[in-house]
Write an enzyme that holds these catalytic residues in place. Structure first.
Site, short mmCIF file in Angstrom:
data_model
loop_
_atom_site.label_atom_id
_atom_site.label_comp_id
_atom_site.label_asym_id
_atom_site.label_seq_id
_atom_site.Cartn_x
_atom_site.Cartn_y
_atom_site.Cartn_z
N GLU A 153 0.82 -1.22 0.00
CA GLU A 153 0.00 0.00 0.00
C GLU A 153 0.85 1.27 0.00
O GLU A 153 0.79 2.07 0.94
CB GLU A 153 -0.96 0.00 1.19
CG GLU A 153 -2.01 -1.10 1.09
CD GLU A 153 -3.05 -1.06 2.21
OE1 GLU A 153 -2.78 -0.43 3.24
OE2 GLU A 153 -4.13 -1.65 2.05
N GLU A 340 -6.57 -7.44 -0.88
CA GLU A 340 -7.18 -7.44 0.45
C GLU A 340 -8.66 -7.11 0.27
O GLU A 340 -9.00 -6.01 -0.18
CB GLU A 340 -6.53 -6.40 1.36
CG GLU A 340 -5.03 -6.62 1.57
CD GLU A 340 -4.40 -5.60 2.53
OE1 GLU A 340 -5.15 -4.86 3.19
OE2 GLU A 340 -3.17 -5.55 2.59
#
Lengths: 669, 669, 669
Positions: A153, A340
């Site tokens: 991320e 995710e």
């Protein structure tokens, strides 16, 4: 990357994110077996495990990871292994505090959570390469390893940019390489404006803590620089992985609506793109255009479907091609993945409701329909320690199956064949335009995302499939091209669009299109700069409407109201489709058309929907107007009919249960 | 402390806070005489007078304070003398800037107001001991001195914690003493989570300016450390005062709802506790649970009675015992005191309304009924200089009697005999739980205080007297024990509660009870961890409700609505009393009971009131349901009937005047 | 200054702000000619052009400016030339970073925009004098140069005060020169209050980052110090311009409602005052007292007339005299000017609507009627680069005439003869009072401006012309003197006002009048301190009303409601005109009168209007009650009748078109 040796995957596959280092080793075998039994194929691991791989400088401990990989392998799970660079350990940070980033307020951002590094730091770059090489050397050809995720991320917690330290040191050199001379830079930035002209490269700093707002050109280049640092940082890891881990994919997990860097630039070296999909947390932070608490409430337990879909479509288009089964080998999942996927309550929004019954299945189905080949749930078991104890997993803290587990167990993935998403409509996107739009909004209520999503949601409400692609991407094959907020239009981009229109595409532009130059100035001949000939008009006025003001618009399609923004045009070749009524824009052109190009000057959800309907009809794009919360998405010859509402809906003579989906074989019937 | 030689005090006594150093010396005699004539017995002085006691390093000037003490003594006033450590003088700070604290943003907090010191500073500790010793040597046995106040309002202005300087230096050593090894610390904090493991004590810093939220275990220990620094700081002063001022009490004045430190730890060495009661300022900052502007408006001129009462009950219970006349010698006031009682408008809220007619008397009466032996008004005369010129006193700036003076003059304190407050219901409180609750709220609208006050207010609305005591305190003698928000339950605490239930007490728990371990993790076997056997159930789900969502609850007691939070249970031995209806919790247990233990999973003022009513009835605790703003409090065989409403109320056939009270001799008739 | 040699100017003249350095040189001649053709006489230039005048240290480049001045001169334009000190170039800042100011949070404010200097910096002072001298030597007697503007918008972007660096170093010395001894300072500031007494001048720092709020006396002197630094900074430039540019005026362009310095002090050395008038941006940030979004919406495209008028009247009175044609030579414009007049959308508010049709003409007419001799539009052509690209000009980016251009072209300025504004009513203003009022508000909703504008707007609503003058200014000639918020009243000021009342003026005071001493303390004998005899009363109570509370008031003029603030009085010689009804002030005096002095203790727009009506009638001041948005202003024997409403209004039998004005020859018929 070279061909994968994996076997064909005819339908959507599932996975989860697991953290063997968080639990006693006696849990590893049962967890891996339970994952396999649940129908998961992939497991992502190790992105935060640096302190366990290298507990002290240069002392590697691979034993636990060897065991973990072997355990997954024995259970038949395929592993996505991560470089652990989001979390440099304490010993590294305290030995080299110059790695730490600085926030825009001039504060060093400290160790104690994650992402505590400056992408431009040469010291950190060296350690990033070192740990990547060490991992790749040990596991690059491990049979359990299907591929790699770089870091985790990028940009999370506002870390894309560092306003001091290594970034501040590297910025002038990056500018010198770009501009060559200070005269060129001073001219490009318009530094004469407030005597901001530089006489030495070393005088230039990041654009923060300035007395008044900084020069937008300065900001734009700093954002580009920061983006380039991320791309460089990742490229160094990718090169090592390519060298030492042949046949494995390399990807990264991007974030919802992240704007800290140019995702197209950063994605370039990857095999495919993945992203992290948290529909409920997203909605708490981000109401769709024109809506507020009512929409946040209505979709509180499912997320708003178009916000999610937009991210799917954006990330599918990040690498420029249509996704298709087999690019990385026959049957290989090639993205986009959801790396995710929320499967229960999250922990990071002000309020974190439980998902509705069926929401985890609906999210999974939607991901498939928008191109995902793999959906991987975050996380296997809820953490019992540290920052994320309030975040759910497929298993509860006490290891019993939580709600999401049950929904996954009951989901038949064979109804989700992989294959192409085929859209006739493209929405154009460009991070430079986003940065310029939002740096100088002029109306606090009109952001780049607001403007872009207004068009995207109107298209989705018409049941139309959409590709979100770069403003300079190949436009062939699209019947309609929509540029909701591409404010930066270079001469080259103007030529590119002009060619597409000449080739038969319909182009629809929003306000502020072609207002700015690549340097961040305005075109000296005014909006639409190099696009003026194509548009056949020039800007007349723009009006920034406070929330309590609106502006009426009249035309053949009816009466509408603009809010937030209204701009008008001096038509030359263009014809006027809609006209403003009342106020300082009274009688001026609001929507204009010049051959294949339509420009909508007003911000108005309903006007946009109406104009797009006409353009789509002209372009022979099939439409299916849909009620709120009902959506259609098509892939691989099937249509996913979705009801995102918390109540049952009757549509087209069919009863749609609350929070449910149906896969239809032929079109949207 | 040794026995006091003072004479019996059969009823509430009064005092005020005076600042002789602020006025010309010719005012001292008339002020002291006027205080005595008004019926005041005590005067608190000198807490900010360091620069007058020691104008330059080592040069003491006691003359003025000698005179002041002699003046009060001559007038028959008893003095509470303060150590002046809240205000280190300029010469000390500039000579030792390392005394200054650092805020959570990394900024040194500067000289120029008060409380500019870091509790962990060894330099400041030395000066604190030095000035305390100098004062105690001179005045320790002065006949005017009844006792001592240490410093003033620990934690005020967010000063309980310093995030740099001396505290940052002392923190690792404190941790090393606590944990012994880094392995122990890393395990206890779950530092594996994001590679946060330390390899050297010196790597550990305060948990601020981290890139993302810090580890809650790190935070929890930092809060405990900061609390320990305050306890140590005060203990050093107390030891000196014990040595040099025999027979005098030592106390401290705590603050409303202050959460910066563990008040139980800090209070340990004191003779009794005092607190500073500002009902109107408190209400501006703190609306009771479930209320908003309407309640702030209704009680704008009186304060909300239960918020005040809660603080009285909390501070009465801080030293663990029932208050009772004579603990420090027959008739000696032994607390709790109100050391500073609002007696007119304050100056520190956004809005500072005048108290209603009668409010000063009502506050004084309530303080007595909740256990106060002394109420001391802040301040004698309104200050004519500096930060607090807008704060009222008993005298105006021009020395004429202000509203509060008149009310005090007309108050008959003989109706307020001192004696025991005797409660059959205990509400449990614990600062560790508070810190964990609020550090990871999961629902922005559910804080520890909100949750705790919901239960406390329900009890007060039933006319029940309540003790607020530590979660580990002696529970014998209580018919009902309520744990609204004790999220940290160790094995020892679980055993302690279990024993109380086995001994016949009814236990009522709120949501998130026994979710967390002493280290700040979650129990690996899930909520209720070591309390599971007693509760006879396990956690099923929790749902964080955004303000626009609610959750229905059904049961024998009727239908209710949860907001902010709803959690459900898997019952084992427990029975289900209330069930959720609709939404993702549909059909799940909302309120469960296992023998003497009841758990209420939903946040709902009315449900809590209903369940508590049933439990109290089962426990044979007498209830008197009361209308809004009407309250009953009992002490020493008398009952104080209070009307806090701005309008007259008829209750039980009796007309209650606006903002008034009546002392009843027998029960609540 | 010496006599100007310019010819008589019988009516309002126009100008614009131009930036030749921003455009190619081939645009200069056409621009100058076009300006002249449009009817402009003045052009202001070069305030941000330092980096072009002196591209490198000591290397001056005058060629471009020579050409620019000659070009304007050739076109018949008169130039206002500016010192370029708002924008020190990069080479200067990087060579001397100690020039940079520090914000109240302790952060150095960086290069990259403008105003990046500390007024107290000796290094910057030297460079300021150097560049001023260099310009004045070259252009002091240039025939195009009509006069000079020093710097630009002192205080913009919150730059009046620097909390570190040079200012922090200079502050103690300034205090020592003011107070002589530390005893005097400690006493004046009341530093005994929290042991804040200093023993060395070097111990004193700016009043920021203190743990709690700083001492208001400390703040007050720091504000005075910062103001003095600005005055000194400008005086150094003025002295050089006087020496080298004889016969030219020197002025400065002040800002809307700027409070960072004492404008009376800073204006002292100037020939006349100018200010920058942006009605729409102003309204977004500043709602008139008692109003909110409704008024912001109603006047979103015109601005609220009284907010603008107040600034006109304030700046007209800044130099203490009535403005009048010819003070600087027969027919010379002598101010106030509007140096920057909004003529299209601005770019700096959250929302920036287009002006209504006619607004630019209405603003120009209003400026004239309130005393302006010149109105200069900002800016000639919209900038195509940097921070202000979203700001409009008379020309668009593409050089076509924008809306404002058209309105200016159609405006007949001969209807606006210059001459005296003659008011019989004075509103008193004082920056010390403003600072004290707002530093310790006690009610978040009652600021100095709110209080002052309440009275000013009531007067304007009665059709009365008003002078806004300093609280110590000559009061002769005024029938009514209004002191809405003069909280600081020294003995001298009290005597001055007393003399005015004795001479026949009616004085009307608002709440908190004469509460504070010149040192920032309160009068030890309470409000009204030295004014008590004149008022014939003392303060009884003050009540800070939260927004949900109000307070009723009864009197002969009817019933009213106070909000935000209500104070009551103990009358001695005064009589009570209005009395509070209900609440803690029930029956107490709300409005009192003692001969020629009336005090209004309540904040209530309608009560203020009613009481002022009575006082004006008593003083024989003619009134014309006006509907909302309709206003009358008189100058030079003419009356400007204005309709600021977006709709037509019928008033006095006359139809007033939306956003329009009419010049009437005789009175307000």
């Amino acid at each position: 990357m070279t061909q994968s040796k994996s076997t064909p995957v005819p339908h959507l596959q599932l996975g989860s994110c697991d953290y063997p280092e968080h639990v006693p080793q006696d849990r590893w075998v049962p967890y891996a077996q339970q994952q396999k039994e649940l129908g998961l194929s992939y497991v992502r691991i190790a992105e935060f495990a640096w302190s366990r791989m290298e507990p002290r400088p240069g002392e590697y401990d691979w034993a636990w990871l060897d065991t973990a990989l072997d355990t997954y392998h024995a259970a038949g799970m395929r592993v996505v292994l991560c470089t652990p660079t989001p979390t440099p350990p304490a010993w590294l940070i305290r030995a080299h505090p110059e790695i730490l980033p600085m926030d825009a307020q001039g504060r060093v951002r400290e160790f104690g959570a994650r992402r505590q590094y400056d992408f431009a730091s040469p010291v950190y770059r060296e350690h990033s390469r070192r740990i990547t090489r060490a991992m790749a050397e040990r596991y690059g050809t491990h049979p359990a390893v299907a591929g790699w995720q770089t870091d985790n991320e990028f940009g999370c917690h506002n870390t894309a940019r560092s306003y001091g330290g290594a970034s501040a040191e590297a910025f002038p050199g990056w500018l010198e390489r770009k501009y060559g001379t200070l005269d060129a830079l001073n001219t490009a930035w318009g530094n004469v404006f407030w005597s901001m002209e530089y006489t030495d490269w070393a005088q230039i700093k990041p654009p923060n803590l300035t007395v008044a707002e900084p020069n937008p050109s300065h900001v734009l280049d700093f954002y580009r620089f920061a983006s380039a640092m991320i791309a460089e940082f990742q490229a160094e890891q990718v090169a090592i992985l390519r060298e030492l881990s042949p046949g494995r994919f390399v990807t990264h997990n991007f974030m919802i609506f992240e704007t800290g860097f140019d995702h197209y630039e950063v994605a370039k070296g990857l095999d495919f793109v993945t992203w992290d999909n948290y529909p409920l947390g997203m909605l708490e932070f981000f109401a769709p255009p024109g809506s507020g608490e009512d929409v946040k409430t209505h979709f509180a337990r499912t997320g708003q479907p178009d916000l999610i879909a937009f991210n799917h479509d954006l990330y599918r288009g990040l690498l420029g091609g249509k996704n298709a089964l087999g690019r990385n080998g026959a049957g290989t999942p090639n993205g986009p993945w959801v790396m995710e996927q929320q499967c229960g309550q999250v922990n990071w929004a002000p309020f974190n409701p439980l998902p509705a019954d069926g929401a985890v299945q609906l999210w999974t189905a939607q991901a498939w329909a928008h191109g995902a080949d793999v959906v991987s749930y975050f996380r296997w078991r809820a953490a019992t320690m540290a920052q994320e104890v309030m975040h759910s997993g497929l298993l509860r803290h006490d290891e019993t199956p939580d709600r999401g587990f049950t929904e996954v167990a009951e989901l038949d993935t064979t109804q989700f064949p992989v294959g192409e998403v085929s859209a006739k409509v493209a929405v154009l996107h460009d991070y430079d335009s986003l940065w310029l739009y939002d740096e100088q909004k002029h109306s606090a209520n009109l952001s780049y995302w607001t403007q872009t999503l207004t068009y995207y949601m109107a298209l989705r409400g018409l049941g139309v499939d959409v590709d979100v692609i770069h403003a300079d991407a190949d436009l062939s094959g699209y019947a309609v091209v929509v540029a909701p907020a591409i404010t930066l239009v270079s001469k080259e981009r103007a030529a590119h669009w002009t060619a597409a229109v000449q080739a038969g595409a319909k182009l629809v532009c929003g306000p502020r299109t072609a207002f700015r130059t690549p340097g961040g100035e305005t075109w000296a001949d005014g909006q639409f700069g190099p696009l003026s000939a194509l548009v056949g008009a020039k800007l007349l006025q723009y009006d920034s409407l406070r929330p309590t003001l609106s502006q009426k618009i009249d035309g053949d399609g009816g009466q509408f109201e603009a809010h937030a923004w209204a701009e008008s045009y001096r038509t030359q070749d263009a014809e006027t489709l809609y006209t403003y009524a009342g106020g300082p824009l009274d009688g001026q052109s609001a929507v204009i058309r010049n051959g294949g190009v339509t420009v909508i000057g007003a911000h108005s959800e309903k006007l946009v929907g109406s104009v797009l309907t006409g353009v789509l009809a002209d372009a022979d794009v099939s439409m299916t107007p849909l009620p709120d919360g009902v959506r259609l998405s098509r892939r691989a010859g099937r249509t996913l009919l979705q009801n995102w509402n918390p109540d049952a809906v009757t549509w087209n003579g069919r009863r749609l249960e609350p929070v449910s989906f149906t896969v239809l074989e032929n079109g949207n019937g």
